[in-house]
Design a protein around this motif. Structure first.
Motif, PDB file in Angstrom:
ATOM      1  N   GLY A 113       0.793  -1.226   0.000  1.00 30.74           N
ATOM      2  CA  GLY A 113       0.000   0.000   0.000  1.00 30.74           C
ATOM      3  C   GLY A 113       0.817   1.264   0.000  1.00 30.74           C
ATOM      4  N   THR A 114       2.143   1.135  -0.114  1.00 27.15           N
ATOM      5  CA  THR A 114       3.016   2.316  -0.150  1.00 27.15           C
ATOM      6  C   THR A 114       2.795   3.110  -1.431  1.00 27.15           C
ATOM      7  N   GLU A 115       2.651   4.419  -1.286  1.00 18.91           N
ATOM      8  CA  GLU A 115       2.402   5.285  -2.428  1.00 18.91           C
ATOM      9  C   GLU A 115       3.704   5.619  -3.160  1.00 18.91           C
ATOM     10  N   ILE A 116       3.625   5.640  -4.493  1.00 16.43           N
ATOM     11  CA  ILE A 116       4.716   6.099  -5.343  1.00 16.43           C
ATOM     12  C   ILE A 116       4.159   7.187  -6.248  1.00 16.43           C
ATOM     13  N   LEU A 117       4.835   8.341  -6.279  1.00 17.90           N
ATOM     14  CA  LEU A 117       4.424   9.453  -7.129  1.00 17.90           C
ATOM     15  C   LEU A 117       5.487   9.731  -8.179  1.00 17.90           C
ATOM     16  N   PHE A 118       5.046  10.075  -9.363  1.00 13.55           N
ATOM     17  CA  PHE A 118       5.929  10.436 -10.461  1.00 13.55           C
ATOM     18  C   PHE A 118       5.429  11.754 -11.025  1.00 13.55           C
ATOM     19  N   GLN A 119       6.262  12.803 -10.988  1.00 15.44           N
ATOM     20  CA  GLN A 119       5.851  14.132 -11.388  1.00 15.44           C
ATOM     21  C   GLN A 119       6.600  14.568 -12.645  1.00 15.44           C
ATOM     22  N   ALA A 120       5.873  15.155 -13.587  1.00 16.23           N
ATOM     23  CA  ALA A 120       6.454  15.742 -14.784  1.00 16.23           C
ATOM     24  C   ALA A 120       6.456  17.248 -14.613  1.00 16.23           C
TER      25      ALA A 120
ATOM     26  N   SER B  71       2.014  17.513 -14.411  1.00 16.42           N
ATOM     27  CA  SER B  71       1.118  16.389 -14.147  1.00 16.42           C
ATOM     28  C   SER B  71       1.766  15.438 -13.163  1.00 16.42           C
ATOM     29  N   ARG B  72       0.910  14.667 -12.464  1.00 20.32           N
ATOM     30  CA  ARG B  72       1.391  13.686 -11.490  1.00 20.32           C
ATOM     31  C   ARG B  72       0.754  12.332 -11.797  1.00 20.32           C
ATOM     32  N   TYR B  73       1.529  11.274 -11.507  1.00 20.07           N
ATOM     33  CA  TYR B  73       1.120   9.905 -11.791  1.00 20.07           C
ATOM     34  C   TYR B  73       1.369   9.083 -10.529  1.00 20.07           C
ATOM     35  N   GLN B  74       0.471   8.172 -10.204  1.00 21.00           N
ATOM     36  CA  GLN B  74       0.461   7.550  -8.880  1.00 21.00           C
ATOM     37  C   GLN B  74       0.316   6.040  -8.974  1.00 21.00           C
ATOM     38  N   ALA B  75       0.998   5.348  -8.058  1.00 22.95           N
ATOM     39  CA  ALA B  75       0.843   3.896  -7.923  1.00 22.95           C
ATOM     40  C   ALA B  75       0.931   3.540  -6.445  1.00 22.95           C
ATOM     41  N   PHE B  76       0.414   2.363  -6.100  1.00 23.28           N
ATOM     42  CA  PHE B  76       0.503   1.841  -4.740  1.00 23.28           C
ATOM     43  C   PHE B  76       1.014   0.403  -4.818  1.00 23.28           C
ATOM     44  N   THR B  77       1.976   0.071  -3.968  1.00 19.17           N
ATOM     45  CA  THR B  77       2.528  -1.274  -3.997  1.00 19.17           C
ATOM     46  C   THR B  77       1.501  -2.287  -3.505  1.00 19.17           C
ATOM     47  N   THR B  78       1.602  -3.494  -4.042  1.00 17.67           N
ATOM     48  CA  THR B  78       0.726  -4.583  -3.612  1.00 17.67           C
ATOM     49  C   THR B  78       1.521  -5.769  -3.072  1.00 17.67           C
TER      50      THR B  78
ATOM     51  N   LEU C 236      10.658  11.518  -8.904  1.00 19.87           N
ATOM     52  CA  LEU C 236      10.128  10.277  -8.353  1.00 19.87           C
ATOM     53  C   LEU C 236      10.101  10.393  -6.841  1.00 19.87           C
ATOM     54  N   LEU C 237       8.951  10.091  -6.233  1.00 20.05           N
ATOM     55  CA  LEU C 237       8.804  10.173  -4.781  1.00 20.05           C
ATOM     56  C   LEU C 237       8.299   8.839  -4.256  1.00 20.05           C
TER      57      LEU C 237
ATOM     58  N   ARG D  77       5.320  -5.072 -11.292  1.00 20.10           N
ATOM     59  CA  ARG D  77       5.258  -4.015 -12.306  1.00 20.10           C
ATOM     60  C   ARG D  77       4.021  -3.188 -12.033  1.00 20.10           C
ATOM     61  N   LEU D  78       4.215  -1.881 -11.831  1.00 21.16           N
ATOM     62  CA  LEU D  78       3.135  -0.990 -11.432  1.00 21.16           C
ATOM     63  C   LEU D  78       2.855   0.036 -12.518  1.00 21.16           C
ATOM     64  N   GLU D  79       1.581   0.260 -12.787  1.00 19.43           N
ATOM     65  CA  GLU D  79       1.191   1.368 -13.645  1.00 19.43           C
ATOM     66  C   GLU D  79       1.167   2.643 -12.825  1.00 19.43           C
ATOM     67  N   LEU D  80       1.867   3.655 -13.290  1.00 12.67           N
ATOM     68  CA  LEU D  80       1.806   4.974 -12.676  1.00 12.67           C
ATOM     69  C   LEU D  80       0.631   5.706 -13.314  1.00 12.67           C
ATOM     70  N   ALA D  81      -0.537   5.584 -12.685  1.00 11.59           N
ATOM     71  CA  ALA D  81      -1.779   6.077 -13.266  1.00 11.59           C
ATOM     72  C   ALA D  81      -1.863   7.600 -13.141  1.00 11.59           C
ATOM     73  N   TYR D  82      -2.373   8.229 -14.171  1.00 11.84           N
ATOM     74  CA  TYR D  82      -2.539   9.691 -14.155  1.00 11.84           C
ATOM     75  C   TYR D  82      -3.381  10.110 -12.960  1.00 11.84           C
ATOM     76  N   LEU D  83      -2.885  11.089 -12.206  1.00  7.43           N
ATOM     77  CA  LEU D  83      -3.556  11.565 -10.999  1.00  7.43           C
ATOM     78  C   LEU D  83      -4.200  12.929 -11.212  1.00  7.43           C
ATOM     79  N   ASP D  84      -3.396  13.935 -11.574  1.00  6.68           N
ATOM     80  CA  ASP D  84      -3.955  15.275 -11.740  1.00  6.68           C
ATOM     81  C   ASP D  84      -2.957  16.178 -12.457  1.00  6.68           C
ATOM     82  N   ARG D  85      -3.410  17.417 -12.727  1.00  3.36           N
ATOM     83  CA  ARG D  85      -2.567  18.449 -13.328  1.00  3.36           C
ATOM     84  C   ARG D  85      -2.506  19.618 -12.363  1.00  3.36           C
TER      85      ARG D  85
END
Length: 607
Positions: A430-437, A453-460, A490-491, A467-475
């Motif tokens: 459930g750890t959050e991973i953020l990827f920012q452009a 824009s920011r893209y988000q994933a959570f570990t399972t 990358l955060l 392999r995690l999709e960094l899903a589009y979060l917001d602008r």
């Protein structure tokens, strides 16, 4: 213009406490049809003046900018300097003339457009029983900002005084034509302890007391309507050279009912060929006659004639429709569902076995480049990966890369392209991973400036590659152009002081694999064989064709990537995938061949 006309039911000062019911026909308890030639001041009061209205807005509100005629209310924003403001517009409210606690509130509206344009249909507390804003609440039925012409926002505001105020909301993306092209119905259904938001009777957001906790739920008092068209402000930003004036907000009607409407719910954006996708008609009983219609390329798997239908999607987007006949009459509900394209790896942003188009420029924690893979038996079998030990003393620990490997990020925020990353960590599930452009020139200013824009994933998983999709979060910053991105951040587990270790690799961009997915899907029995099926620990894929297989993906039935392997499988060779930790159930195995064609088979993980 009106779909139908209704007589005014209640005159003068109106306060209604309404209990929404299920099993009855809708009862109209208040309506404003705008049938006259001027604003009805028995129902509405003008709010006037400038001063920014708490949001650094640029307009001066004037009664002259409100007109009524032809069955429509029109609020016009103009570029004219009055009272020290560069723009004029209008704002009306129903305070102490039409106040409500609970009910279905709806309006049929056509939007203006353009950068810096900000119309809204919303409700404010009439009595401020719990204190000044936002303690007594705010209900935004519809907000729209011109730079996002296909998106609608619905929000509640609550909590302590600014700057510690709180909000919670959702959004609806039209995907096709923007909201300035035609009229749409925007509504909330408000009842004790819950508020639901709708666009054209599609349910897109629900908020309950748990979304406000531990703050007070202030939405149990009387509220009144506000209709306005703002220009500029903190959120939409100022008009620019592309903004055309005048701009007009058109309102066909405002109505209040005591009954929940029949509505449609279910996912509006689905993965390529997503199977077993459920849609629900709300507010109907077992006496209703229901007929579902799926768009071309999709099939109704089960549920025809019932309030719950299961759709197997193909490659095409389209309108899902339901015709409903009850004792109250006939109604057709329709929602456009966007099918995401089939994707394949297009480019690598960070791959430690090959050169990278990005340059590492900063990190708060300890970064080890080209580190030995801690577990080559998982989905990532490459010898070298990145190792990162998060700095426990940094609340927003960041890894910063610079470069411009992607010329335009528009397809990523439109979900036409996607980012993926391989992660192996000792951090909890459930750890959050953020990827920012970002844009480096603008990012030097305060957040959110420069954050495109920011893209988000959570570990399972923990201590296992996934392999995690960094899903589009917001602008966060709509003013940063999609073509100006030259920094990626990358955060790992942001907004904490954790110090876990993260191994990561294959930070990749994925693009549509084919121009015609449908034509490229070929007979899977001639392409590959799976064994054992059902299986438990190892999935063995044998290439039966004459082309190499470039990528093998194990997908859940809703289209999510569970495992992916980019190891090339030559003709007559086999690939072994370790599926020991995969949950029991039915999956899809999708392969991409060297000739660009794809094939899909079902595989069962036994208990």
């Amino acid at each position: 213009m009106k779909r139908f006309r209704l007589a005014l039911l209640l005159l003068g000062c109106t306060y209604l406490g309404i209990t929404l019911m299920h099993a009855q026909c809708p009862k109209l308890v208040w309506a404003e049809e705008f049938d006259g030639t001027s604003l009805d001041l028995q129902k509405w009061t003008h709010q006037t003046g400038g001063g920014g209205w708490g949001n650094n807005e640029l307009q001066n509100y004037r009664p002259e900018n409100t007109t009524v005629g032809g069955g429509l209310l029109k609020i016009t924003a103009k570029r004219e300097n009055i009272g020290g403001n560069a723009y004029t517009s209008s704002r009306i409210r129903s305070i102490n003339k039409a106040d409500f606690t609970y009910g279905r509130m709806e309006a049929r509206i056509k939007m203006p457009y353009g950068q810096g344009i900000w119309p809204a249909f919303w409700m404010m507390p009439t009595d401020d029983r719990y204190g000044g804003w936002p303690k007594s609440g705010e209900i935004d039925i519809m907000e729209y900002i011109g730079r996002e012409p296909k998106k609608i926002y619905g929000t509640i505001h609550f909590g302590p005084d600014w700057p510690n105020n709180k909000s919670s909301g959702g959004s609806y993306d039209a995907y096709r034509e923007d909201f300035s092209k035609e009229f749409h119905v925007f509504a909330v259904e408000w009842e004790p302890n819950e508020i639901r938001w709708y666009v054209d009777d599609y349910l897109y957001s629900t908020k309950k007391t748990t979304d406000v906790a531990p703050e007070r739920w202030p939405f149990d008092q009387r509220f009144h309507f506000i209709l306005n068209l703002a220009v500029g402000g903190n959120w939409p930003g100022s008009p620019d050279g592309s903004t055309v004036f005048p701009q007009v907000l058109e309102v066909d009607y405002v109505r209040v009912y005591d009954t929940k409407a029949t509505s449609l719910s279910g996912p509006r954006s689905v993965p390529f060929k997503a199977p077993f996708t459920v849609y629900t008609l709300n507010g109907v009983d077992n006496t209703a006659k229901i007929t579902w219609e799926a768009p071309a390329g999709a099939e109704i798997s089960s549920g025809q004639g019932s309030s719950n239908v299961v759709i197997n999607w193909g490659a095409n987007s389209g309108d899902l429709k339901a015709e409903v006949e009850t004792a109250c009459g006939k109604k057709t509900l329709s929602v456009y569902v966007r099918v995401e394209p089939g994707l394949a790896k297009a480019s690598a942003l960070e791959n430690f076995d090959d050169s990278s188009p990005l340059k590492l420029t900063f990190s708060n924690g300890t970064f080890s480049d080209n580190f030995a893979n801690p577990n080559t038996t998982g989905i990532n079998s490459t010898p070298l990966v990145g190792k990162y030990v998060r700095n426990g003393g940094s609340q927003y620990d960041i890894i910063v890369y610079e470069g411009k490997p992607i010329s335009d990020l528009s397809p990523f925020i439109n979900k036409e392209r996607k980012f993926f990353i391989d992660v192996y960590t000792n951090a909890p599930v459930g750890t959050e991973i953020l990827f920012q452009a970002e844009n480096t020139a603008r990012s030097a200013q305060n957040y959110p400036t420069g954050r495109h824009s920011r893209y988000q994933a959570f570990t399972t998983k923990q201590n296992e590659w996934e392999r995690l999709e960094l899903a589009y979060l917001d602008r966060p910053d709509g003013g940063t152009a999609s073509t100006a991105i030259d920094r990626y951040v990358l955060l790992f587990k942001p907004n904490t002081f954790s110090s876990h270790t993260y191994h990561f690799d294959n930070l990749d961009a994925y693009a549509p694999a084919l121009t015609s997915i449908r034509e490229a899907l070929i007979d899977a029995d001639k392409v590959f064989q799976l064994s054992p099926n059902p299986g438990q620990e190892v999935l063995i894929l044998e290439n039966l064709g004459e082309e190499a297989i470039l990528q093998t993906s194990l997908l859940s039935l809703d289209g999510r990537i569970v495992q992916s392997n980019s190891e090339k499988v030559l003709p007559q060779q086999i690939l072994e995938m370790n599926v020991l930790t995969t949950s029991p159930g039915t999956y899809l195995v999708q392969v991409l061949r060297a000739d660009g064609k794809m094939a899909v088979k079902k595989w069962v993980k036994a208990k």
